[in-house]
Design a protein around this motif. Structure first.
Motif, PDB file in Angstrom:
ATOM      1  N   GLY A 150       0.795  -1.235   0.000  1.00  0.00           N
ATOM      2  CA  GLY A 150       0.000   0.000   0.000  1.00  0.00           C
ATOM      3  C   GLY A 150       0.821   1.277   0.000  1.00  0.00           C
ATOM      4  N   CYS A 151       2.155   1.159   0.091  1.00  0.00           N
ATOM      5  CA  CYS A 151       3.016   2.352   0.148  1.00  0.00           C
ATOM      6  C   CYS A 151       2.813   3.233  -1.090  1.00  0.00           C
ATOM      7  N   CYS A 193       0.308   6.246  -1.279  1.00  0.00           N
ATOM      8  CA  CYS A 193       0.583   7.536  -0.637  1.00  0.00           C
ATOM      9  C   CYS A 193       1.939   8.135  -1.001  1.00  0.00           C
ATOM     10  N   HIS A 194       2.856   7.347  -1.531  1.00  0.00           N
ATOM     11  CA  HIS A 194       4.204   7.849  -1.801  1.00  0.00           C
ATOM     12  C   HIS A 194       4.544   7.694  -3.277  1.00  0.00           C
ATOM     13  N   GLN A 222       0.065  11.748  -0.777  1.00  0.00           N
ATOM     14  CA  GLN A 222      -0.266  12.004   0.632  1.00  0.00           C
ATOM     15  C   GLN A 222       0.996  12.189   1.457  1.00  0.00           C
ATOM     16  N   ARG A 271      16.887  14.432   7.726  1.00  0.00           N
ATOM     17  CA  ARG A 271      15.959  14.215   8.850  1.00  0.00           C
ATOM     18  C   ARG A 271      16.740  14.020  10.149  1.00  0.00           C
ATOM     19  N   TYR A 329      16.458   5.064  10.611  1.00  0.00           N
ATOM     20  CA  TYR A 329      15.417   6.084  10.470  1.00  0.00           C
ATOM     21  C   TYR A 329      14.261   5.558   9.616  1.00  0.00           C
ATOM     22  N   TYR A 369       8.699  10.879  14.404  1.00  0.00           N
ATOM     23  CA  TYR A 369       9.094  12.119  13.727  1.00  0.00           C
ATOM     24  C   TYR A 369       8.124  12.349  12.572  1.00  0.00           C
ATOM     25  N   ILE A 370       7.582  13.554  12.503  1.00  0.00           N
ATOM     26  CA  ILE A 370       6.668  13.879  11.408  1.00  0.00           C
ATOM     27  C   ILE A 370       7.424  14.770  10.426  1.00  0.00           C
ATOM     28  N   VAL A 371       7.492  14.335   9.179  1.00  0.00           N
ATOM     29  CA  VAL A 371       8.190  15.120   8.159  1.00  0.00           C
ATOM     30  C   VAL A 371       7.511  16.489   8.032  1.00  0.00           C
ATOM     31  N   VAL A 425      -1.332  10.109   9.351  1.00  0.00           N
ATOM     32  CA  VAL A 425      -1.758   9.630   8.032  1.00  0.00           C
ATOM     33  C   VAL A 425      -0.945   8.393   7.660  1.00  0.00           C
ATOM     34  N   MET A 426       0.372   8.455   7.877  1.00  0.00           N
ATOM     35  CA  MET A 426       1.202   7.253   7.695  1.00  0.00           C
ATOM     36  C   MET A 426       0.679   6.184   8.656  1.00  0.00           C
ATOM     37  N   PRO A 427       0.211   5.048   8.129  1.00  0.00           N
ATOM     38  CA  PRO A 427      -0.418   4.038   9.007  1.00  0.00           C
ATOM     39  C   PRO A 427       0.513   3.587  10.127  1.00  0.00           C
TER      40      PRO A 427
END
Ligand code: HEC
Length: 168
Positions: free
Chosen positions: A74-75, A78-79, A91, A104, A120, A131-133, A140-142
């Motif tokens: 499923g990546c 969103c990516h 997303q 990061r 990471y 950590y949220i980019v 949102v990232m499951p």
């Protein structure tokens, strides 16, 4: 009004009052309530069909070609991911960790526990809240990939992602 008419009016009035009170005070039919909730849930899922749900994501062995692995997990929804033509999601950030990973780790706002890009990436998949980019929404990232992906799949994904830069 004569007596007969009066009686007819009374009967109709009583009927109306009885019907109204049944409508007002009767218990809602639990099956109807369930049906309504199911309809609302599926309407919600239909309106956001692009985001994978834990139940829809297929189990992978980890031995699949990397493109297939990233799509099945499923990546790709969103990516966008270099080398994976089907991965055009917006997303989340474009996965070019060979380039963004070191950035990061040196971000003063990074408070996760990774010290290498490989760590990471693993952390981003298993505990995304670490950590949220910047510029992207949290939650949102499951957060269920730790339950869904086995060690083989995780290691293959991490080793692939750490090589990626935007120049490929
Ligand atoms: C529902 C959308 C969604 C799915 C599915 C998803 N991600 Fe993400 N991902 C995001 C978002 C949004 C972010 C950025 C916010 C954050 O840091 O949590 C992110 C961040 C990341 C990061 C950090 C990226 C960086 O530039 O620092 C990595 C690595 C990552 N995801 C890998 C994956 C992998 C691998 C999968 C599949 C196993 C996956 N994601 C599935 C939405 C998603």
């Amino acid at each position: 009004m004569d007596r007969d008419t009066y009686l007819v009016v009374m009967v109709i009035a009583c009927g109306l009052i009885a019907t109204l009170s049944m409508m007002l005070f009767s218990e809602p039919d639990p099956q109807a309530v369930n049906r309504k909730q199911t309809m609302e849930r599926s309407a919600w899922r239909d309106s956001t069909p692009s985001l994978p749900d834990e139940r829809d994501v297929q189990l992978v062995t980890g031995d699949e070609p990397i493109q297939e692995l990233l799509v099945k997990a499923g990546c790709a929804v969103c990516h966008s991911i270099p080398g994976v033509p089907a991965a055009k999601g917006r997303q989340g950030p474009r996965l070019v960790l060979g380039e963004t990973g070191p950035r990061r780790l040196s971000d003063p706002n990074y408070h996760g526990s990774a010290t290498t890009v490989r760590e990471y990436i693993m952390e981003s998949i298993l505990t995304p809240d670490a950590y949220i980019v910047p510029g992207y929404p949290e939650h949102v990232m499951p957060r269920w990939y730790g339950r869904k992906l086995n060690a083989t799949a995780l290691n293959r994904i991490v080793r692939y992602l750490e090589t990626l830069t935007s120049f490929e």
